[in-house]
Design a protein around this motif. Structure first.
Motif, PDB file in Angstrom:
ATOM      1  N   ALA A  23       0.829  -1.206   0.000  1.00  0.00           N
ATOM      2  CA  ALA A  23       0.000   0.000   0.000  1.00  0.00           C
ATOM      3  C   ALA A  23       0.863   1.255   0.000  1.00  0.00           C
ATOM      4  CB  ALA A  23      -0.939  -0.008   1.211  1.00  0.00           C
ATOM      5  N   ALA A  24       1.894   1.261   0.842  1.00  0.00           N
ATOM      6  CA  ALA A  24       2.752   2.438   0.961  1.00  0.00           C
ATOM      7  C   ALA A  24       3.538   2.702  -0.327  1.00  0.00           C
ATOM      8  CB  ALA A  24       3.710   2.266   2.134  1.00  0.00           C
ATOM      9  N   LEU A  25       4.201   1.665  -0.846  1.00  0.00           N
ATOM     10  CA  LEU A  25       5.053   1.863  -2.023  1.00  0.00           C
ATOM     11  C   LEU A  25       4.254   2.116  -3.293  1.00  0.00           C
ATOM     12  CD1 LEU A  25       8.151   1.929  -2.298  1.00  0.00           C
ATOM     13  CD2 LEU A  25       7.282   1.166  -0.099  1.00  0.00           C
ATOM     14  N   SER A  26       3.091   1.497  -3.427  1.00  0.00           N
ATOM     15  CA  SER A  26       2.272   1.771  -4.600  1.00  0.00           C
ATOM     16  C   SER A  26       1.802   3.222  -4.576  1.00  0.00           C
ATOM     17  CB  SER A  26       1.066   0.822  -4.665  1.00  0.00           C
ATOM     18  OG  SER A  26       0.235   0.971  -3.531  1.00  0.00           O
ATOM     19  N   ALA A  27       1.498   3.748  -3.381  1.00  0.00           N
ATOM     20  CA  ALA A  27       1.116   5.154  -3.261  1.00  0.00           C
ATOM     21  C   ALA A  27       2.265   6.056  -3.695  1.00  0.00           C
ATOM     22  CB  ALA A  27       0.693   5.473  -1.830  1.00  0.00           C
ATOM     23  N   VAL A  28       3.466   5.759  -3.223  1.00  0.00           N
ATOM     24  CA  VAL A  28       4.629   6.578  -3.562  1.00  0.00           C
ATOM     25  C   VAL A  28       4.890   6.550  -5.065  1.00  0.00           C
ATOM     26  CG1 VAL A  28       7.124   6.849  -3.308  1.00  0.00           C
ATOM     27  CG2 VAL A  28       5.714   6.326  -1.313  1.00  0.00           C
ATOM     28  N   VAL A  29       4.958   5.358  -5.644  1.00  0.00           N
ATOM     29  CA  VAL A  29       5.335   5.231  -7.053  1.00  0.00           C
ATOM     30  C   VAL A  29       4.251   5.755  -7.981  1.00  0.00           C
ATOM     31  CG1 VAL A  29       5.866   3.596  -8.907  1.00  0.00           C
ATOM     32  CG2 VAL A  29       6.876   3.291  -6.644  1.00  0.00           C
ATOM     33  N   GLY A  87      -6.057  10.536 -11.399  1.00  0.00           N
ATOM     34  CA  GLY A  87      -7.107   9.582 -11.046  1.00  0.00           C
ATOM     35  C   GLY A  87      -6.661   8.146 -11.228  1.00  0.00           C
ATOM     36  N   SER A  88      -5.920   7.876 -12.295  1.00  0.00           N
ATOM     37  CA  SER A  88      -5.409   6.521 -12.534  1.00  0.00           C
ATOM     38  C   SER A  88      -4.429   6.111 -11.441  1.00  0.00           C
ATOM     39  CB  SER A  88      -4.713   6.460 -13.902  1.00  0.00           C
ATOM     40  OG  SER A  88      -5.630   6.715 -14.946  1.00  0.00           O
ATOM     41  N   ALA A  89      -3.595   7.057 -11.008  1.00  0.00           N
ATOM     42  CA  ALA A  89      -2.637   6.766  -9.938  1.00  0.00           C
ATOM     43  C   ALA A  89      -3.366   6.423  -8.643  1.00  0.00           C
ATOM     44  CB  ALA A  89      -1.719   7.965  -9.731  1.00  0.00           C
ATOM     45  N   ILE A  90      -4.406   7.181  -8.336  1.00  0.00           N
ATOM     46  CA  ILE A  90      -5.195   6.912  -7.131  1.00  0.00           C
ATOM     47  C   ILE A  90      -5.878   5.554  -7.238  1.00  0.00           C
ATOM     48  CG2 ILE A  90      -7.203   7.652  -5.773  1.00  0.00           C
ATOM     49  CD1 ILE A  90      -6.463  10.537  -6.514  1.00  0.00           C
ATOM     50  N   PHE A  91      -6.422   5.263  -8.410  1.00  0.00           N
ATOM     51  CA  PHE A  91      -7.105   3.983  -8.634  1.00  0.00           C
ATOM     52  C   PHE A  91      -6.153   2.809  -8.430  1.00  0.00           C
ATOM     53  CE2 PHE A  91      -8.123   0.588 -11.722  1.00  0.00           C
ATOM     54  CZ  PHE A  91      -9.328   0.150 -11.168  1.00  0.00           C
ATOM     55  N   LEU A  92      -4.960   2.891  -9.006  1.00  0.00           N
ATOM     56  CA  LEU A  92      -3.982   1.810  -8.855  1.00  0.00           C
ATOM     57  C   LEU A  92      -3.580   1.627  -7.393  1.00  0.00           C
ATOM     58  CD1 LEU A  92      -1.699   2.487 -11.955  1.00  0.00           C
ATOM     59  CD2 LEU A  92      -3.145   0.478 -11.591  1.00  0.00           C
ATOM     60  N   TRP A 109      -1.320   3.432   3.188  1.00  0.00           N
ATOM     61  CA  TRP A 109      -1.750   4.522   2.306  1.00  0.00           C
ATOM     62  C   TRP A 109      -1.348   5.874   2.879  1.00  0.00           C
ATOM     63  CZ3 TRP A 109      -7.307   2.194   1.596  1.00  0.00           C
ATOM     64  CH2 TRP A 109      -7.291   1.298   0.513  1.00  0.00           C
ATOM     65  N   ALA A 110      -1.636   6.082   4.169  1.00  0.00           N
ATOM     66  CA  ALA A 110      -1.305   7.362   4.811  1.00  0.00           C
ATOM     67  C   ALA A 110       0.187   7.628   4.744  1.00  0.00           C
ATOM     68  CB  ALA A 110      -1.789   7.362   6.261  1.00  0.00           C
ATOM     69  N   LEU A 111       0.976   6.603   5.039  1.00  0.00           N
ATOM     70  CA  LEU A 111       2.429   6.738   5.006  1.00  0.00           C
ATOM     71  C   LEU A 111       2.923   7.047   3.599  1.00  0.00           C
ATOM     72  CD1 LEU A 111       5.206   6.393   6.429  1.00  0.00           C
ATOM     73  CD2 LEU A 111       5.097   3.980   5.776  1.00  0.00           C
ATOM     74  N   GLY A 112       2.425   6.295   2.602  1.00  0.00           N
ATOM     75  CA  GLY A 112       2.881   6.476   1.230  1.00  0.00           C
ATOM     76  C   GLY A 112       2.539   7.838   0.667  1.00  0.00           C
ATOM     77  N   VAL A 113       1.296   8.274   0.878  1.00  0.00           N
ATOM     78  CA  VAL A 113       0.884   9.584   0.367  1.00  0.00           C
ATOM     79  C   VAL A 113       1.660  10.696   1.072  1.00  0.00           C
ATOM     80  CG1 VAL A 113      -1.039  11.191   0.110  1.00  0.00           C
ATOM     81  CG2 VAL A 113      -1.414   8.754  -0.266  1.00  0.00           C
ATOM     82  N   ALA A 114       1.819  10.584   2.394  1.00  0.00           N
ATOM     83  CA  ALA A 114       2.558  11.597   3.146  1.00  0.00           C
ATOM     84  C   ALA A 114       3.996  11.692   2.662  1.00  0.00           C
ATOM     85  CB  ALA A 114       2.526  11.272   4.640  1.00  0.00           C
ATOM     86  N   TRP A 115       4.628  10.539   2.442  1.00  0.00           N
ATOM     87  CA  TRP A 115       6.022  10.535   1.997  1.00  0.00           C
ATOM     88  C   TRP A 115       6.139  11.112   0.591  1.00  0.00           C
ATOM     89  CZ3 TRP A 115      10.609  10.330   4.071  1.00  0.00           C
ATOM     90  CH2 TRP A 115      11.713  10.073   3.252  1.00  0.00           C
ATOM     91  N   ALA A 116       5.210  10.743  -0.294  1.00  0.00           N
ATOM     92  CA  ALA A 116       5.244  11.271  -1.657  1.00  0.00           C
ATOM     93  C   ALA A 116       5.075  12.787  -1.646  1.00  0.00           C
ATOM     94  CB  ALA A 116       4.151  10.611  -2.502  1.00  0.00           C
ATOM     95  N   LEU A 117       4.157  13.291  -0.820  1.00  0.00           N
ATOM     96  CA  LEU A 117       3.944  14.733  -0.721  1.00  0.00           C
ATOM     97  C   LEU A 117       5.161  15.437  -0.137  1.00  0.00           C
ATOM     98  CD1 LEU A 117       0.248  15.102   0.518  1.00  0.00           C
ATOM     99  CD2 LEU A 117       1.213  15.983  -1.613  1.00  0.00           C
ATOM    100  N   LEU A 118       5.721  14.845   0.908  1.00  0.00           N
ATOM    101  CA  LEU A 118       6.865  15.472   1.570  1.00  0.00           C
ATOM    102  C   LEU A 118       8.058  15.575   0.630  1.00  0.00           C
ATOM    103  CD1 LEU A 118       8.009  16.600   4.204  1.00  0.00           C
ATOM    104  CD2 LEU A 118       8.710  14.275   4.815  1.00  0.00           C
TER     105      LEU A 118
END
Length: 228
Positions: A145-151, A174-179, A202-211
């Motif tokens: 969940a975390a790494l798919s969010a980041v990538v 939208g496709s990135a969110i869906f995946l 998910w929370a970790l991955g999105v937070a890391w990608a944003l940061l």
């Protein structure tokens, strides 16, 4: 006046940092509740939605669906994401966007290291349905969940930033969110993670990608003469 202009021009960065803080708070709350055993009732109830009532060891649905979900979950595996990362970084470097290529590589590698360290730290046991012969690490948070969010979110934002079409930008993000969502849900369907593992991932991955995205944007603004 200068301070006002600065705030207006850079509000997306502040908004991004605010979201990072909120997501970090969500992760912290889930981690705390999980460590105290307060989430086990919720976790088991949700996992039960995906289990065969006649034989809880099996997922619901026909065999072809189970095989399809295994294919989906592979989209969040280290091997698949590593291949995607190599291709993305190579393409960006060849196109002269070396700064962006470095950002993507460091973001994904850093996310993987952070996820691994947290897994070791919390050391949560996998659900009873997980096959111990095929699982080699702890359950919390979900690395898939975390790494798919980041990538996928990073890739979606890069693609969205490369087009002037609003429709395409929405499609890419939208496709990135869906995946990201279907990879996380596939972990629940297969019974290899608890819901709180996936939500925290998910929370970790999105937070890391944003940061890392905010950090890259600040670096980009300060070095405008460099190709990114």
């Amino acid at each position: 006046m200068k301070l006002t202009v600065f705030r207006i021009q850079h509000w997306p960065l502040y908004a991004g940092l605010l979201v990072v803080g909120v997501l970090a708070g969500i992760f912290g709350i889930i981690a705390s509740e999980m460590s105290e055993g307060e989430t086990i009732g919720f976790d088991k109830a949700v996992l039960g939605w995906f289990r065969d009532p006649a034989n809880p060891a099996n997922s619901i649905g026909p065999l072809w669906l189970q095989d399809a979900v295994r294919d989906v979950t592979a989209l969040g595996s280290f091997t698949v994401l590593a291949v995607i990362l190599i291709l993305i970084v190579t393409a960006l470097a060849l196109s002269g966007r070396r700064g962006t290529a470095l950002f993507v590589a460091l973001s994904v590698i850093g996310g993987e290291l952070l996820s691994t360290l947290l897994k070791v730290s919390f050391n949560r046991t996998r659900p009873d349905f997980a096959d111990p012969t095929r699982i080699f690490d702890a359950s919390f948070p979900s690395g898939h969940a975390a790494l798919s969010a980041v990538v996928y979110l990073t890739l979606g934002v890069i693609l969205a930033g490369a087009t002037e079409s609003r429709t395409l930008r929405i499609f890419f993000v939208g496709s990135a969110i869906f995946l990201t969502l279907i990879v996380g849900l596939s972990r629940l369907y297969l019974g290899v993670h608890y819901p709180t593992d996936v939500i925290a991932g998910w929370a970790l991955g999105v937070a890391w990608a944003l940061l890392t995205g905010v950090a890259f944007r600040i670096w980009e603004v300060r070095r405008p003469e460099q190709p990114v």
